[in-house]
Design an enzyme around this catalytic site. Structure first.
Site, PDB file in Angstrom:
ATOM      1  N   THR B 146       0.872  -1.191   0.000  1.00 48.04           N
ATOM      2  CA  THR B 146       0.000   0.000   0.000  1.00 48.04           C
ATOM      3  C   THR B 146       0.903   1.234   0.000  1.00 48.04           C
ATOM      4  OG1 THR B 146      -0.236  -0.151   2.407  1.00 48.04           O
ATOM      5  CG2 THR B 146      -1.999  -1.081   1.066  1.00 48.04           C
ATOM      6  N   LYS B 168       3.684  -6.946   3.979  1.00 46.31           N
ATOM      7  CA  LYS B 168       3.401  -5.555   3.616  1.00 46.31           C
ATOM      8  C   LYS B 168       3.059  -4.817   4.897  1.00 46.31           C
ATOM      9  CE  LYS B 168       0.176  -3.470   3.175  1.00 46.31           C
ATOM     10  NZ  LYS B 168      -0.570  -2.504   4.050  1.00 46.31           N
ATOM     11  N   THR B 179      -1.934  -1.792   7.457  1.00 49.51           N
ATOM     12  CA  THR B 179      -2.086  -3.125   8.022  1.00 49.51           C
ATOM     13  C   THR B 179      -0.901  -4.010   7.718  1.00 49.51           C
ATOM     14  OG1 THR B 179      -4.474  -3.068   7.880  1.00 49.51           O
ATOM     15  CG2 THR B 179      -3.454  -5.236   7.769  1.00 49.51           C
ATOM     16  N   GLU B 259       6.321   4.639   7.508  1.00 50.76           N
ATOM     17  CA  GLU B 259       5.853   5.858   6.851  1.00 50.76           C
ATOM     18  C   GLU B 259       6.519   7.119   7.389  1.00 50.76           C
ATOM     19  OE1 GLU B 259       1.857   5.361   7.818  1.00 50.76           O
ATOM     20  OE2 GLU B 259       1.397   4.144   6.068  1.00 50.76           O
ATOM     21  N   ASN B 378      -0.344  10.575   6.697  1.00 52.98           N
ATOM     22  CA  ASN B 378      -1.542  10.014   7.305  1.00 52.98           C
ATOM     23  C   ASN B 378      -2.725  10.969   7.313  1.00 52.98           C
ATOM     24  OD1 ASN B 378      -0.934   7.225   8.148  1.00 52.98           O
ATOM     25  ND2 ASN B 378       0.785   8.261   9.125  1.00 52.98           N
TER      26      ASN B 378
END
Lengths: 383, 383
Positions: B146, B168, B179, B259, B378
């Site tokens: 993702t 992932k 997730t 991230e 985010n």
């Protein structure tokens, strides 16, 4: 006039050079009586700062004559030397006022893990004592600011008596940095045995429900002093109502000035089995970085509300939970509800209502969003 | 070759149009046997996604023949309709492979609270089944990404058998968004009654110790499939060692790709009374936004380490705790230690050692810093 609005109080705020900015950094609040009943609520952090350890002893007997507060250094995690610094500060205040050191509560805020420059602080206390005034409340409120952008003050005037207050803390978004310090004063006649319970109730329903990331400060302190100078004795209910109104007013000002925030978020959890469940579920949302970043981005991401609540042990059935954001019930029965595009998040105020369908209790937790400015401010604080 | 390195496995990854980017978004992993032992670990979130509810049933008997995974939609909080979508997906995979739907585990990742476009997903499954290959592991690993910037894969080759894996999740920094999905494969002969305990131990010591903000996903899934195609039966200890090595390798890849992160932070809590205490104290640090923003700002703010630990119920005396950051013991006995200016935080790797002086147990939690890029990524995810 904040803490000096009620009769029987003097205050001062001076610049002692603790802050490199040269802004005011030492505040003094003195209760001239005739009464000296007092109560306090302190942080539950297991690394309480030296002034917290000291002030707990001062307040143990339900009495205090003065509170000295400094910004520019938290005096936390400074060991026995730091405690000696706090003790010396109280002794110096006591000398200036002709009272005992055990009558002087101390509160500090600023960076953890550095010693205070005692020569500057002592000189500041001397200067503050020399400028004490019944008009000094505003100066005191300014001297306790750290990253606050505005001073926070309140006055609750009642029939012949009042409560005044000041607070610092740029939102509970960062209580460990922007420690919450609150001083409340009243000229009502309130015995110490009523003052403590009233303060604990008032804080439990106000400042303790402003929550963000669970970063509990080492220095949080809320003190209330009663002079009794009005000669009026309100009923316990009247006093409790006014004290809670003062606490809530200050709490909402802390929220509105939270570091780098763009949203004031009220999370109300309804139909919970217990108030504790409602608080647990609300706090889980308030501490969820993904939800808080989504709201910063004006994104009504209700899945993150459920994901946060789903980590708690609050009583609920997953397929009975509803979530309403700014009036739009975007989640019904734990699944997709009304169109999320109908949610208007462009304003500062955000309300999130969670219906647990598990009982009849409710509670509201207030928090802020997690913004780029928050990260910037907190990454650059001590360097 | 990741999940297709061990003998007995085929895989595929295709673009089905679930992602608006057009990137691959459907992966299929098939165990051709001769054995079909399988085990899984799922999220403990109380709002488990539809694929989690389904796959728990599939894995209940310790068997599975295939795993179908999609990015582009989590199928979480989608109610009975979402569960029907997952069921239909498994049925379609089963038809394509000539097996039963109850042999097909399903995993999904993406935004919570939206239905999957089933026509596209079904067509994607058909295409994936048509391209299954013993060389397809890399394609599968790419299709489950993702916000990941790189695919995460591992191979642990042993004497005549091996474990392969793919994962992932752009760091546990944001598990509720990104997730964590992990598929592990092995051609070792491992009975199902050993597979489950080995997987639970391996994940407990790897992916479950990568923690950041407690944002627990609704979709986290770790599945291990055993084909037995090598004919080799390793000892339980040999297999457990290899499975843990594979899990840890993937966990460190998740951490490195978190991230917006600029630091990989290893928090080791030593001399704790219990491992649980060490984990509690480590997690409190990993979830403390103030500490994480300080590290983003290259600030060795050890006071925030103590303030975080001070909120836990781990056994310790406040005046006996030491904190060492990148080799410099900046806090001794809960107070000021060596000069914080000696701490070099310019690199990506940060080690924080906390000595509780309360026992002899220890544990390490891995996390990342809280950066401006994290907030940006985010806050802009679903809009």
């Amino acid at each position: 006039m904040t803490v000096t609005h009620p009769a029987g109080f003097r205050a001062a705020g001076v610049a002692a050079g603790l802050k490199s900015s040269g802004d005011p950094d030492v505040a003094l609040v003195v209760n001239d009586g005739p009464h000296d009943a007092a109560a306090a609520v302190f942080t539950t952090n297991r690394f309480p700062a030296a002034p917290v350890l000291w002030s707990r002893q001062v307040l143990a007997e339900g009495r205090a004559r003065a509170v000295v507060l400094n910004s520019g250094g938290a005096n936390a995690c400074t060991g026995p030397d730091g405690f000696a610094d706090t003790h010396a500060t109280a002794e110096h205040v006591a000398e200036q006022l002709g009272i005992g050191a055990i009558d002087v509560a101390v509160a500090s805020t600023g960076l953890i893990g550095i010693r205070l420059p005692m020569d500057r602080l002592t000189a500041g206390v001397t200067a503050a004592a020399a400028t004490l005034s019944t008009e000094g409340g505003a100066d005191a409120a300014r001297a306790i600011m750290t990253t606050d952008s505005v001073p926070k003050t309140t006055v609750q005037a009642r029939d012949g008596w009042s409560i005044g207050g000041m607070a610092k803390g740029a939102g509970m978004l960062a209580p460990s940095l922007a420690t919450m310090l609150v001083v409340l004063t009243t000229d009502a006649v309130v015995p110490a045995e009523l003052l403590g319970p009233a303060l604990r109730t008032a804080t439990a329903l106000s400042v303790e429900r402003v929550d963000s990331d669970g970063c509990l400060s080492t220095n949080d302190t809320v003190v209330v002093l009663s002079s009794g100078a009005s000669g009026v004795t309100p009923t316990p209910e009247e006093f409790a109502e006014a004290l809670q109104a003062a606490s809530l007013d200050l709490a909402m000002q802390l929220l509105a000035d939270a570091e780098g925030s763009t949203k004031d978020i009220a999370i109300t959890v309804r139909n919970a089995a217990t108030v504790a469940d409602a608080l647990t579920a609300g706090r889980a949302c308030a501490r969820n970085n993904l939800l808080k970043t989504a709201l910063f981005g004006n994104d009504p991401n209700w899945g993150r509300v459920l994901a946060a609540i789903g980590t708690t042990d609050a009583a609920f059935e997953a397929d009975r939970v509803d979530v309403t954001i700014n009036g739009v019930t975007v989640c019904r029965g734990g699944a997709i509800g009304d169109d999320r595009d109908g949610v208007d998040l462009t304003g500062r105020a955000v309300t999130i209502d969670v219906d647990l369908a598990a009982g009849s209790e409710q509670a509201t937790i207030w928090t802020n969003d997690l913004s780029i400015a928050y990260v910037h401010e907190n990454s650059a604080y001590s360097t």
